[in-house]
Design an enzyme around this catalytic site. Structure first.
Site, PDB file in Angstrom:
ATOM      1  CG  HIS A   1      -1.619   1.339   1.423  1.00 62.71           C
ATOM      2  ND1 HIS A   1      -1.425   2.149   2.520  1.00 62.71           N
ATOM      3  CD2 HIS A   1      -2.511   1.993   0.630  1.00 62.71           C
ATOM      4  CE1 HIS A   1      -2.168   3.243   2.405  1.00 62.71           C
ATOM      5  NE2 HIS A   1      -2.839   3.171   1.272  1.00 62.71           N
ATOM      6  CB  SER A   2       0.869   4.251   0.489  1.00 63.70           C
ATOM      7  OG  SER A   2       1.240   5.602   0.427  1.00 63.70           O
ATOM      8  CG  LEU A   3       7.191   4.126   1.091  1.00 61.33           C
ATOM      9  CD1 LEU A   3       7.840   4.898  -0.058  1.00 61.33           C
ATOM     10  CD2 LEU A   3       7.733   4.598   2.440  1.00 61.33           C
TER      11      LEU A   3
ATOM     12  CB  THR B   1       2.867   0.329  -4.364  1.00 61.24           C
ATOM     13  OG1 THR B   1       3.041   1.750  -4.365  1.00 61.24           O
ATOM     14  CG2 THR B   1       1.539  -0.010  -3.714  1.00 61.24           C
TER      15      THR B   1
ATOM     16  CG  HIS C   1      -3.517   7.009  -0.037  1.00 61.84           C
ATOM     17  ND1 HIS C   1      -3.065   6.460  -1.225  1.00 61.84           N
ATOM     18  CD2 HIS C   1      -2.456   6.938   0.824  1.00 61.84           C
ATOM     19  CE1 HIS C   1      -1.801   6.092  -1.097  1.00 61.84           C
ATOM     20  NE2 HIS C   1      -1.420   6.362   0.132  1.00 61.84           N
TER      21      HIS C   1
END
Length: 330
Positions: A102-104, A106, A299
């Protein structure tokens, strides 16, 4: 799935990494990696809706959750954080594994996949906005000052021990998480000024229940009914590779691993994908191994509304691209 958790620590060169596991260790492994200022707990809501045929391992990145931080001093970058993934893979002696970020997380998965090809068999990217942050050549100086100059100008703040962190009531901390999560310090202050005003889903990053999940492993009691955050402040300033959109497209579209990308509609509305349209274009991937699914929410939709994406992830884990293309024999 039943959330019977097991938690332990594994040794890294700089300290201990916290691991949270769900499932049977004899099943195929799935590595779960969160984003900035986060913990493995944020995957719980989604895991309740995923198949029980996998062994889910949540890594808490250094300085997040209950993992030890890197030694104080220098600022952090994505390459530092990627090595913590390697520590986990080596610890479990995995030759192959599924990756969910998730987020960073990825971006860390992308860098790992490029550095250690053929280990990831499938990849799920949950709103990969940091992965797509790009720096054009004429923006390099601005990028440098935004991170490095700012970090050293506020060196004491970013390297302060957690015992000096501000104290909050739990209610205040929950409100802050619900409204400022993922924002810059400046933007967070603007939102906090309006924290008592009604806000729609686009303004609220987390539901009340989800905010409690997040807060659990990034804070600790500080006495007198107050709590303080325990995450490494440098995580807020950790840098990502200053690559242009063209460079990222060339790198990422060449990865052959079957990939499912979940995109939050609010992130689309904010324009986070505008400079990297290849992330929304399945045809941009020559191996035809990339699928995009858009879901309502922001997000943190996987924490607050996991049911909106669980079916896609469930089908992909069990049947790969065929599951997404309705070609699997269910």
């Amino acid at each position: 799935m039943s959330l019977n958790e097991k938690e332990w620590f594994i040794e890294a060169p700089w300290g201990r990494l916290s691991i949270v596991a769900w499932g049977d260790c004899f099943d195929p492994p799935v590595l779960l990696v969160h984003g900035r200022v986060d913990s493995a707990a944020t995957f719980r809501p989604l895991l309740k809706l995923l198949p029980r045929k996998f062994y889910y391992i949540g890594l808490e990145l250094p300085g997040n959750g209950r993992s030890d931080p890197f030694p104080p001093g220098l600022m952090l970058n994505a390459y530092d954080l990627v090595y913590s993934l390697r520590v986990v893979v080596k610890h479990f002696r995995w030759e192959k594994f599924v990756y969910v970020g998730h987020s960073l997380g990825t971006l860390l998965g992308k860098i790992y996949n490029l550095s250690y090809p053929d280990e990831m068999t499938q990849v799920v990217e949950l709103d990969p906005t940091p992965m797509l942050f790009s720096v054009a050549p004429d923006q390099f100086a601005s990028w440098y000052h935004e991170y490095f100059t700012k970090f050293y100008n506020k060196y004491d703040k970013f390297n302060a021990p957690k015992e000096t962190a501000p104290l909050y009531t739990k209610e205040k901390a929950i409100d802050m998480l619900k409204t400022t999560r993922g924002l810059t310090d400046e933007a967070a202050h603007v939102v906090l000024e309006r924290i008592s005003e009604p806000a729609g889903e686009g303004m609220i990053s987390l539901t009340d229940e989800a905010a409690h999940v997040v807060l659990e492993r990034i804070s600790e009691p500080a006495g007198g009914g107050m709590i303080r955050y325990t995450f490494d402040q440098r995580i807020k300033m950790s840098t990502t590779p200053p690559l242009s959109a063209e460079q990222k497209e060339k790198l990422f579209t060449a990865i052959p691993t079957p990939t499912l990308t979940i995109v939050a509609e609010t992130s689309l509305q904010y324009g986070y994908y505008d400079k990297t349209p290849f992330a929304l274009d399945e045809a941009a991937y020559p191996a035809k191994n990339y699928r995009v699914r858009k879901v309502a929410g922001n997000h943190d939709v996987h924490v607050s509304y996991p049911e909106r994406l669980a079916t896609y992830v469930h089908q992909f884990l069990l049947y790969g691209l065929d599951g997404l293309d309705n070609k699997a024999k269910l």
